[in-house]
Design an enzyme around this catalytic site. Structure first.
Site, PDB file in Angstrom:
ATOM      1  N   ASP A   1       2.126  26.196 -37.054  1.00 58.74           N
ATOM      2  CA  ASP A   1       3.075  26.721 -38.026  1.00 58.74           C
ATOM      3  C   ASP A   1       2.411  27.919 -38.712  1.00 58.74           C
ATOM      4  O   ASP A   1       1.189  28.089 -38.644  1.00 58.74           O
ATOM      5  CB  ASP A   1       3.410  25.622 -39.046  1.00 58.74           C
ATOM      6  CG  ASP A   1       4.265  26.127 -40.190  1.00 58.74           C
ATOM      7  OD1 ASP A   1       5.334  26.706 -39.922  1.00 58.74           O
ATOM      8  OD2 ASP A   1       3.841  25.969 -41.346  1.00 58.74           O
TER       9      ASP A   1
ATOM     10  N   ASP B   1       3.701  29.822 -42.226  1.00 59.65           N
ATOM     11  CA  ASP B   1       3.731  29.859 -43.694  1.00 59.65           C
ATOM     12  C   ASP B   1       3.141  28.584 -44.283  1.00 59.65           C
ATOM     13  O   ASP B   1       3.635  27.481 -44.033  1.00 59.65           O
ATOM     14  CB  ASP B   1       5.168  30.030 -44.194  1.00 59.65           C
ATOM     15  CG  ASP B   1       5.756  31.379 -43.789  1.00 59.65           C
ATOM     16  OD1 ASP B   1       5.213  32.407 -44.228  1.00 59.65           O
ATOM     17  OD2 ASP B   1       6.738  31.393 -43.034  1.00 59.65           O
TER      18      ASP B   1
ATOM     19  N   LYS C   1      13.670  23.948 -37.455  1.00 59.62           N
ATOM     20  CA  LYS C   1      13.028  22.743 -37.978  1.00 59.62           C
ATOM     21  C   LYS C   1      13.904  22.183 -39.098  1.00 59.62           C
ATOM     22  O   LYS C   1      14.477  22.949 -39.860  1.00 59.62           O
ATOM     23  CB  LYS C   1      11.643  23.088 -38.552  1.00 59.62           C
ATOM     24  CG  LYS C   1      10.672  23.714 -37.576  1.00 59.62           C
ATOM     25  CD  LYS C   1       9.384  24.130 -38.290  1.00 59.62           C
ATOM     26  CE  LYS C   1       8.445  24.887 -37.372  1.00 59.62           C
ATOM     27  NZ  LYS C   1       7.208  25.322 -38.047  1.00 59.62           N
TER      28      LYS C   1
END
Length: 215
Positions: free
Chosen positions: A4, A6, A137
């Site tokens: 991922d 951020d 997501k």
């Protein structure tokens, strides 16, 4: 390896925090802390819906707000992003080990291209952005797409996340999941290995996650 972005590789949630509060002020309101936290790890569409609800402005022009927000975040990203503790070292170690690696983010392509100036395009064999998947997501689609692009079975991948939304996506996809909290506290979750930091994590440690009981 599936990373991922951020809050996991870079401390960009604070950048989003600045821009989202500025957008709320631009709209004549104030973004509440619960609303901001509810956006972490989510898609742009979900975040904009939360913003409208929080401001009590259900009929705001979402497209216009997205354009405003993306311009502001791009400006902030261009100033450089701060790596999360241990993240750069882990990414370098993974690449040195020759492991296929993908970036899997809810952020859109335009902003990801700016972030890659910090992350390094050469560090990823594939990049899956939030505006390029069939469902964002917590749907498993982003991680399944990344594994397919890498040509690696999802069950042989480790996903590294920082949010409940991202964790849910990776678990549903069938990856081994390592989660390190950033903005949100992460409760013990079946199928997820929790650590306080990525400092000290290396490819050898990641290999031990397969078949372990989540802790």
């Amino acid at each position: 390896m599936l990373f991922d972005m951020d809050g996991t590789l870079v401390d960009s949630e604070k950048v989003w925090d600045v821009a989202l509060h500025e957008l709320a002020a631009h709209a004549g309101g104030t973004l509440s802390e619960p609303a901001r936290l509810a956006m972490v790890g989510g898609s742009m569409a979900v975040s904009m819906r939360i913003l409208r609800d929080d401001l009590g402005q259900p009929h705001r022009d979402e497209a216009a707000d997205v354009r405003w927000l993306e311009r502001r975040v791009a400006e902030l990203f261009a100033g450089g992003l701060v790596w999360r503790p241990g993240a750069m070292e882990l990414l370098r170690a993974v690449r040195a080990a020759g492991l296929p690696t993908a970036l899997v983010t809810s952020t859109g392509r335009r902003l990801v291209e700016v972030a890659l100036d910090t992350l390094g395009r050469e560090n990823f064999d594939a990049v899956v952005c939030g505006d390029e998947v069939t469902a964002p997501k917590p749907d498993p689609a982003p991680y399944l797409t990344a594994a397919e692009l890498l040509g690696v079975p999802i069950a042989a991948c480790v996903a590294i996340e920082d949010s409940p939304t991202g964790m849910a996506s990776a678990v549903a996809a069938g990856a081994a999941v390592l989660a390190v909290p950033a903005e949100l506290e992460l409760p013990p979750t079946d199928g997820v290995h929790l650590r306080d930091t990525l400092v000290g994590v290396d490819p050898e440690y990641l290999a031990t996650l397969f078949g372990r009981v989540a802790t």
